[in-house]
Design an enzyme around this catalytic site. Sequence first.
Site, PDB file in Angstrom:
ATOM      1  N   ALA A   1       0.616  -1.209  -0.331  1.00 51.12           N
ATOM      2  CA  ALA A   1      -0.482   0.279  -0.143  1.00 51.12           C
ATOM      3  C   ALA A   1       1.006   0.874   0.235  1.00 51.12           C
ATOM      4  O   ALA A   1       1.594   1.521   0.684  1.00 51.12           O
ATOM      5  CB  ALA A   1      -0.995  -0.197   0.845  1.00 51.12           C
TER       6      ALA A   1
ATOM      7  N   ASP B   1     -13.085   0.959  11.862  1.00 51.49           N
ATOM      8  CA  ASP B   1     -12.818  -0.258  11.999  1.00 51.49           C
ATOM      9  C   ASP B   1     -12.576  -0.826  11.568  1.00 51.49           C
ATOM     10  O   ASP B   1     -11.891  -0.998  10.174  1.00 51.49           O
ATOM     11  CB  ASP B   1     -15.398  -0.041  11.610  1.00 51.49           C
ATOM     12  CG  ASP B   1     -15.468  -1.517  11.771  1.00 51.49           C
ATOM     13  OD1 ASP B   1     -15.107  -1.915  13.530  1.00 51.49           O
ATOM     14  OD2 ASP B   1     -16.387  -2.412  11.404  1.00 51.49           O
TER      15      ASP B   1
ATOM     16  N   THR C   1       4.094   5.591   3.804  1.00 53.29           N
ATOM     17  CA  THR C   1       5.311   5.184   4.967  1.00 53.29           C
ATOM     18  C   THR C   1       5.599   3.595   4.945  1.00 53.29           C
ATOM     19  O   THR C   1       4.398   3.486   6.223  1.00 53.29           O
ATOM     20  CB  THR C   1       5.544   7.139   5.316  1.00 53.29           C
ATOM     21  OG1 THR C   1       5.579   7.726   5.587  1.00 53.29           O
ATOM     22  CG2 THR C   1       7.111   5.592   6.803  1.00 53.29           C
ATOM     23  N   PRO C   2       6.234   2.788   4.876  1.00 54.65           N
ATOM     24  CA  PRO C   2       6.048   2.025   5.678  1.00 54.65           C
ATOM     25  C   PRO C   2       6.399   1.685   7.511  1.00 54.65           C
ATOM     26  O   PRO C   2       6.976   2.531   8.028  1.00 54.65           O
ATOM     27  CB  PRO C   2       7.763   1.353   4.905  1.00 54.65           C
ATOM     28  CG  PRO C   2       8.053   1.713   3.851  1.00 54.65           C
ATOM     29  CD  PRO C   2       7.210   2.876   3.768  1.00 54.65           C
ATOM     30  N   GLY C   3       5.037   0.876   8.106  1.00 59.25           N
ATOM     31  CA  GLY C   3       4.708   0.736   8.769  1.00 59.25           C
ATOM     32  C   GLY C   3       6.555   0.022   9.369  1.00 59.25           C
ATOM     33  O   GLY C   3       7.281  -1.196   8.785  1.00 59.25           O
TER      34      GLY C   3
ATOM     35  N   LYS D   1      -3.568  -5.453   6.450  1.00 58.42           N
ATOM     36  CA  LYS D   1      -2.699  -5.189   7.308  1.00 58.42           C
ATOM     37  C   LYS D   1      -1.726  -6.610   8.312  1.00 58.42           C
ATOM     38  O   LYS D   1      -3.156  -7.346   9.469  1.00 58.42           O
ATOM     39  CB  LYS D   1      -2.832  -4.480   8.416  1.00 58.42           C
ATOM     40  CG  LYS D   1      -3.372  -3.214   7.593  1.00 58.42           C
ATOM     41  CD  LYS D   1      -4.124  -2.126   8.592  1.00 58.42           C
ATOM     42  CE  LYS D   1      -2.700  -1.473   9.820  1.00 58.42           C
ATOM     43  NZ  LYS D   1      -3.502   0.187  10.540  1.00 58.42           N
TER      44      LYS D   1
END
Length: 570
Positions: A315, A371, A318-320, A336
Amino acid sequence: MSASAPRLAAVIRDSFEDYHARFAEITARARRRFETRDWVAARADAVERIALYDQCVAECILRLEAMLQDRARDHDLWVRIRAEYAALIEDLIDQELFKTFYNTLTRRFFRTHGVDPAIEFVALDIEPTDAITHPVARHSYAVSELKPVETFARVLADYRFDVPYAHRTRCAAAIAVRLQDDLAHWGENPLRSIELLDTVFYRERRAYLVGRVLGEHRFSPCVIALVNDERGLRADTVLTRRADVAHLFGTSRSYFHADLPTVGDAVVFLRTLLPHKPIDEIYTVLGRAKQGKTERYRTFFRHFQAHPNEQLVHAEGTPGMVMVVFTLPSYPLVFKLIRDRFAYPKRMSRRDVEDKYSMVFQLDRIGRLLDTQSYRSLRFPRARFSPALREELLRHCALSVSEEGDDLVIDLCYVQRRLRPLNLYLREQPAEAARLAALDYGQAIRDMACNNIFPGDMLLKNFGVSRHGRAVFYDYDELCMITDCNFREYPKATTMEEALADEPWFQVDPGDVFPEKFPQFLGLPAAQAKALQAVHGDLFRVEWWQALQARLRVGDYPDTPPYPDSMRLA
C-alpha cells in the site's frame, strides 16, 4: 447413537435464534438509556452486544460436541447437516445471517484454510440481498403544502418516548423549514411526502428517525436526529445530503442500536438511500459485524477473481514498523499483517498489538477511528502477490504467513477501508485544501481525546483522509486511554548541556506525555502548523489535557455529535 443431521441442523438454527433474541434484548435497552440519559450503561451495552456473538458460538459448539462426540469432524456428516440446514432457513428474510453463523461453526470445527464449499455456504457470484423483496416496516406521511408543521408534529407524536418534547411544535417547525431550505433546488413546493422506518436508531447520545423525503420526481435521504439533554427532548438536526448521511452510517463510528425485527429488508432500504455504500458496511453499522465480515469477504473475492491479472502490492504510504500493509490497487481495502519483530523504538509485543486492535473494535470510535475487521486463515494464490510483497511477507511475517502448495495462507490479518495517507494528501492538495485538512487533523485528535482515546503516535502517516475529506486515525499499536496518560510540563533546561541535549536529561516514565512538544514532531509545513496552532492551540497546553482527564475520570464525556454545530436546528 449419535445425533442425526436433521436434529443437528435444528440445534444450529435454534442457537442462532437464541443469539438473535439476546441481541435484540440488549438493543432494546437503548431507548431506556436515551430516555434516562444513562450514557455509561449505553457504553456497557455496546460492549456486551459485541461480545455476544462469540459467546453464543462457543455455547453452540459445546452443545454440538456433546451430541456429535467422536463425529465432530466427520466431513460427510457435515455435508448432510448443511443440506438440512439450508432447507430449514430457505424462506427466511435473514437467511444470510443464519448461514454466516453456521459457517462460523464449521470453520472452528475444521479450522478451514480458505473455504470449503461442501460444508460452507459460499456465494461469491451473487448479491444475496437482491432476492429480498419484502418491504421494511415504515411510516408514510403526505406533507401538506399549507400545513407542513402539522405533518411533522404528527411525525414526532408517532415516535413516543417516556419523556416529553421540550416543545414539539417548535421542533416540527424547525424540521419543516430545514427541509424546505435543503430541497429548494427541487423547485416550488418540493416536498410531497416522507417515509421513516418504524424502528428508531440509537447511538451515542442521539436517537435517529431514518428514512427519505420524496418530491414529484425524486427523493433524498432524511434523518432526523433527536437529543435528550438538560434542555429536554428535541430535534437537533435534519440530514438530507447523502454525504452527511453516509458519514453518519460510516464505519469510523460505533454501531447503531436499532431493534429491527428482520435485518435484510432494512439493509435493502438503506441501500436506496446510500447506493454507493458497500453492503458490508451497512450490515456492520447495524451491529451485525460478523455478517459485515462475510459480505466484505464475498465482495472482495468476487472482484479479486474478476481481475485475475492484477497483483497484490504494498500500500502507498510510509512503511510501518509494526505492520506490513498491502492492497489490490483497484479495490478500496488494505490488509495489515503484524511483523515478527518491531524496529526500535517500538517496545510492544505481538499480543499487545492484537489487544489494541481488539480494544478499538469495542470503542465508540467517534468518527475518527476506522473500524477494523480481523480475518483468519485467508488463502491467496501465491502468484497474485508482487515479488517484493511476497518476499517481505515470507521474511518478516512468518508467524502470520505460510506456504501451502501454490497458495499463501494468512493466519491473521486486519482489514480496513483504504484511505489516502494524510502526509501524502497534504503534499498533493492546493494550499487551502491542505490547510483545512490540517485543521481537521487537529479536530480528529480533539474528538478522540473527548472520548478518552489518545493516539500515542500522532504522526501524519498514521492518519488518512476519507472520501468525504475527514481525517481518520488508523494505526492503533500505540493507542491508549487519556486517563492512563501522565500529561506533564516539559522541564526547563538549567544548563547549556541540558538545552542542547538530543535526549531528555530527566526521568521519563511510560505514559508521560509532553503536549508542548507536539509541534516538533508532527511534521506539518510552517503554514499548516501555524493554522493548527491558531485553531487548536489547546492541544499543546498541558492544562487542557489535565482538565479533560479530570472530566473523563468521573464519567463526564463531552458530547461529540456526528455533524458540525452549523447544521443544528435553531
